[in-house]
Design a protein around this motif. Structure first.
Motif, PDB file in Angstrom:
ATOM      1  N   LYS A 134       0.830  -1.204   0.000  1.00 12.59           N
ATOM      2  CA  LYS A 134       0.000   0.000   0.000  1.00 12.59           C
ATOM      3  C   LYS A 134       0.866   1.256   0.000  1.00 12.59           C
ATOM      4  O   LYS A 134       0.604   2.219  -0.720  1.00 12.59           O
ATOM      5  CB  LYS A 134      -0.925   0.000   1.222  1.00 12.59           C
ATOM      6  CG  LYS A 134      -1.859   1.199   1.282  1.00 12.59           C
ATOM      7  CD  LYS A 134      -2.765   1.124   2.511  1.00 12.59           C
ATOM      8  CE  LYS A 134      -3.666   2.344   2.588  1.00 12.59           C
ATOM      9  NZ  LYS A 134      -4.549   2.301   3.790  1.00 12.59           N
ATOM     10  N   THR A 135       1.895   1.250   0.825  1.00 11.88           N
ATOM     11  CA  THR A 135       2.819   2.389   0.854  1.00 11.88           C
ATOM     12  C   THR A 135       3.681   2.411  -0.397  1.00 11.88           C
ATOM     13  O   THR A 135       3.908   3.461  -1.000  1.00 11.88           O
ATOM     14  CB  THR A 135       3.726   2.311   2.100  1.00 11.88           C
ATOM     15  OG1 THR A 135       2.895   2.254   3.264  1.00 11.88           O
ATOM     16  CG2 THR A 135       4.625   3.537   2.193  1.00 11.88           C
ATOM     17  N   PHE A 136       4.132   1.252  -0.807  1.00 10.17           N
ATOM     18  CA  PHE A 136       5.025   1.139  -1.959  1.00 10.17           C
ATOM     19  C   PHE A 136       4.380   1.642  -3.240  1.00 10.17           C
ATOM     20  O   PHE A 136       5.020   2.313  -4.051  1.00 10.17           O
ATOM     21  CB  PHE A 136       5.438  -0.328  -2.113  1.00 10.17           C
ATOM     22  CG  PHE A 136       6.290  -0.618  -3.321  1.00 10.17           C
ATOM     23  CD1 PHE A 136       7.602  -0.181  -3.404  1.00 10.17           C
ATOM     24  CD2 PHE A 136       5.768  -1.348  -4.390  1.00 10.17           C
ATOM     25  CE1 PHE A 136       8.385  -0.471  -4.512  1.00 10.17           C
ATOM     26  CE2 PHE A 136       6.543  -1.629  -5.497  1.00 10.17           C
ATOM     27  CZ  PHE A 136       7.857  -1.182  -5.557  1.00 10.17           C
ATOM     28  N   LYS A 137       3.096   1.363  -3.414  1.00 10.29           N
ATOM     29  CA  LYS A 137       2.440   1.704  -4.681  1.00 10.29           C
ATOM     30  C   LYS A 137       2.337   3.210  -4.894  1.00 10.29           C
ATOM     31  O   LYS A 137       2.124   3.667  -6.020  1.00 10.29           O
ATOM     32  CB  LYS A 137       1.055   1.058  -4.771  1.00 10.29           C
ATOM     33  CG  LYS A 137      -0.015   1.688  -3.907  1.00 10.29           C
ATOM     34  CD  LYS A 137      -1.363   1.032  -4.165  1.00 10.29           C
ATOM     35  CE  LYS A 137      -2.478   1.716  -3.383  1.00 10.29           C
ATOM     36  NZ  LYS A 137      -3.796   1.110  -3.654  1.00 10.29           N
ATOM     37  N   LYS A 138       2.496   4.004  -3.828  1.00  9.28           N
ATOM     38  CA  LYS A 138       2.474   5.457  -3.979  1.00  9.28           C
ATOM     39  C   LYS A 138       3.661   5.935  -4.819  1.00  9.28           C
ATOM     40  O   LYS A 138       3.639   7.032  -5.366  1.00  9.28           O
ATOM     41  CB  LYS A 138       2.516   6.129  -2.607  1.00  9.28           C
ATOM     42  CG  LYS A 138       1.294   5.853  -1.750  1.00  9.28           C
ATOM     43  CD  LYS A 138       1.442   6.519  -0.392  1.00  9.28           C
ATOM     44  CE  LYS A 138       0.250   6.199   0.503  1.00  9.28           C
ATOM     45  NZ  LYS A 138       0.397   6.797   1.856  1.00  9.28           N
ATOM     46  N   TYR A 139       4.702   5.125  -4.891  1.00  9.42           N
ATOM     47  CA  TYR A 139       5.905   5.491  -5.633  1.00  9.42           C
ATOM     48  C   TYR A 139       5.839   5.057  -7.092  1.00  9.42           C
ATOM     49  O   TYR A 139       6.716   5.378  -7.885  1.00  9.42           O
ATOM     50  CB  TYR A 139       7.131   4.836  -4.984  1.00  9.42           C
ATOM     51  CG  TYR A 139       7.533   5.477  -3.692  1.00  9.42           C
ATOM     52  CD1 TYR A 139       8.611   6.359  -3.628  1.00  9.42           C
ATOM     53  CD2 TYR A 139       6.859   5.209  -2.519  1.00  9.42           C
ATOM     54  CE1 TYR A 139       8.987   6.949  -2.450  1.00  9.42           C
ATOM     55  CE2 TYR A 139       7.227   5.803  -1.321  1.00  9.42           C
ATOM     56  CZ  TYR A 139       8.294   6.664  -1.294  1.00  9.42           C
ATOM     57  OH  TYR A 139       8.652   7.251  -0.120  1.00  9.42           O
ATOM     58  N   ILE A 140       4.808   4.293  -7.441  1.00  6.83           N
ATOM     59  CA  ILE A 140       4.772   3.674  -8.761  1.00  6.83           C
ATOM     60  C   ILE A 140       3.992   4.525  -9.750  1.00  6.83           C
ATOM     61  O   ILE A 140       2.879   4.962  -9.479  1.00  6.83           O
ATOM     62  CB  ILE A 140       4.120   2.267  -8.691  1.00  6.83           C
ATOM     63  CG1 ILE A 140       4.889   1.388  -7.696  1.00  6.83           C
ATOM     64  CG2 ILE A 140       4.089   1.624 -10.060  1.00  6.83           C
ATOM     65  CD1 ILE A 140       4.200   0.066  -7.425  1.00  6.83           C
ATOM     66  N   LYS A 141       4.568   4.735 -10.891  1.00 11.11           N
ATOM     67  CA  LYS A 141       3.867   5.361 -12.009  1.00 11.11           C
ATOM     68  C   LYS A 141       3.795   4.318 -13.121  1.00 11.11           C
ATOM     69  O   LYS A 141       4.816   3.942 -13.710  1.00 11.11           O
ATOM     70  CB  LYS A 141       4.622   6.604 -12.494  1.00 11.11           C
ATOM     71  CG  LYS A 141       3.992   7.278 -13.708  1.00 11.11           C
ATOM     72  CD  LYS A 141       2.685   7.941 -13.373  1.00 11.11           C
ATOM     73  CE  LYS A 141       2.162   8.759 -14.547  1.00 11.11           C
ATOM     74  NZ  LYS A 141       0.892   9.428 -14.236  1.00 11.11           N
ATOM     75  N   ILE A 142       2.613   3.801 -13.388  1.00 10.66           N
ATOM     76  CA  ILE A 142       2.458   2.815 -14.455  1.00 10.66           C
ATOM     77  C   ILE A 142       2.510   3.560 -15.783  1.00 10.66           C
ATOM     78  O   ILE A 142       1.577   4.268 -16.156  1.00 10.66           O
ATOM     79  CB  ILE A 142       1.140   2.039 -14.312  1.00 10.66           C
ATOM     80  CG1 ILE A 142       1.071   1.361 -12.937  1.00 10.66           C
ATOM     81  CG2 ILE A 142       0.997   1.019 -15.422  1.00 10.66           C
ATOM     82  CD1 ILE A 142       2.177   0.357 -12.701  1.00 10.66           C
TER      83      ILE A 142
END
Length: 410
Positions: free
Chosen positions: A381-389
């Motif tokens: 949940k925290t990690f996905k804030k860093y992801i730009k698909i």
């Protein structure tokens, strides 16, 4: 067992002495000047003799003070909470008008910040101070007294309105101030400065998914190989790129020492979360380290520039390197959408590097759990804030799944 005593201090030339109160419990005590005076010859048994003019009024005031202290003790027993002497003192002072609850609120807030210095990072303490200033400016602008008793839904709506309508703050900024206020109120509850106010627990922390600013692979390499930088900006660029190639935070690069480099790995305990990370060095990270080999006694990279200064310099670096693509960001202030259009170099900060590492690593096919192990993220949940698909990732995945022969149904 607590003791309450009244006694006289040294008398003046007229033989009058100030009456003092002392409250003591379990080796701790506080003293209080009652602002009352009496002739020493008319004092007996902690009260004024009945031969002294006004003895009844003075003794009544002393009785009130003693009864106030006993009432506070009973309140603690009723709430099944042990009141320490500092809590007794605070409540007694408020009851007798020695300190207002408004002033007491900010006095305790200062104590909250001071005690937090032992466990919180400098940036967190600074954020606490910013929220305090917002509360003070709100109180002054709206003539709204702030104390522990009126931190309720009425206050919440008024404070939120002030932040959004008067200061034009975005929702995420508003949310951070409410989050800090709730942390302070939790502290006040835990320290028994307030026992009968839980309305704050229902305060909603406004939060929106932030737009992810990262560099594409082309932009990163353009920055990495850019040659026409002023000398003062080269270390800033190199540290930023090193973060893009390793995922390290600015604070961890700042504390990086040669002892943390072992067999083409970085082994370090992070400054923010105290996690132990082991990160393999790719060839670009090694190239950067080789540029500074032997230049410093114990540091592998040039450091010493503050994060704030670094962020200013990075915008210069980005502009010189031609990172001028226009970026449109959508944010909200209350229910109003705010569209921000800026060149990418204006939005670059030290944290952009960590987001760049995560996004490009995933884009190149690195498994999410591997990236998380290197960045220290414990939950997705925290990690996905860093992801730009990115479009590239979506195209690759679509082709991998669908652009191959499908089964024919006979």
């Amino acid at each position: 067992m607590a003791t309450i005593n009244f006694y006289l201090k040294k008398s003046n030339k007229e033989g009058e002495a100030p009456i003092m109160l002392t409250y003591q419990n379990k080796g701790e005590k506080f003293r209080y000047y009652t602002k009352l005076k009496v002739q020493t010859s008319s004092w007996k048994g902690q009260r004024v003799k009945n031969n002294y003019t006004g003895f009844s009024e003075i003794n009544s005031l002393l009785d009130d003070m003693e009864n106030t202290l006993k009432s506070i003790e009973r309140e603690g027993l009723f709430n099944k909470t042990e009141y320490f002497v500092d809590t007794i003192k605070r409540k007694f002072y408020i009851a007798h008008g020695c300190v207002s609850q408004q002033n007491d609120f900010f006095k305790i807030y200062d104590q909250f910040m001071e005690e937090a210095k032992a466990t919180k990072r400098e940036g967190t303490i600074k954020a606490y101070g910013t929220t305090k200033n917002k509360l003070l400016s709100f109180s002054e602008a709206k003539k709204y007294p702030i104390n522990f008793e009126n931190i309720n839904s009425v206050f919440y709506e008024a404070f939120i309105s002030y932040l959004i309508k008067d200061l034009n703050h975005l929702n995420n900024t508003v949310g951070k101030h409410i989050k800090t206020l709730k942390a302070f109120m939790n502290y006040a509850i835990s320290q028994q400065y307030v026992t009968n106010n839980t309305a704050y627990s229902k305060f909603k922390v406004l939060r929106e998914e932030a737009d992810i600013i990262y560099l594409t692979e082309e932009e990163l390499m353009k920055l990495y190989y850019f040659e026409n930088l002023p000398a003062r900006l080269i270390p800033v660029r190199d540290n930023f790129c090193f973060s893009c190639f390793t995922g390290l935070r600015f604070s961890d690069i700042d504390k990086l020492r040669k002892m943390h480099l072992k067999n083409n790995y970085i082994e370090i305990k992070t400054d923010k979360t105290k996690d132990f990370l082991k990160i393999p060095l790719n060839r670009y990270a090694i190239e950067i380290l080789n540029r500074y080999a032997g230049q410093f006694i114990d540091r592998p990279l040039p450091t010493g520039i503050s994060n704030c200064k670094t962020n200013l310099y990075l915008k210069e670096v980005g502009e010189l390197a031609g990172l001028t693509e226009m970026v449109s960001l959508e944010k909200f202030s209350g229910s109003q959408k705010v569209v921000i259009n800026k060149s990418k170099y204006e939005l670059i900060s030290s944290h952009t590097a960590r987001r760049t590492f995560v996004t490009l690593a995933l884009e190149k096919g690195m498994r999410a759990e591997v990236v998380m192990a290197m960045t220290g993220h414990k939950d997705y949940k925290t990690f996905k804030k860093y992801i730009k698909i990115t479009d590239k990732v979506m195209e690759t995945e679509m082709n991998r799944i669908w652009n191959k022969p499908l089964l024919k149904v006979v």
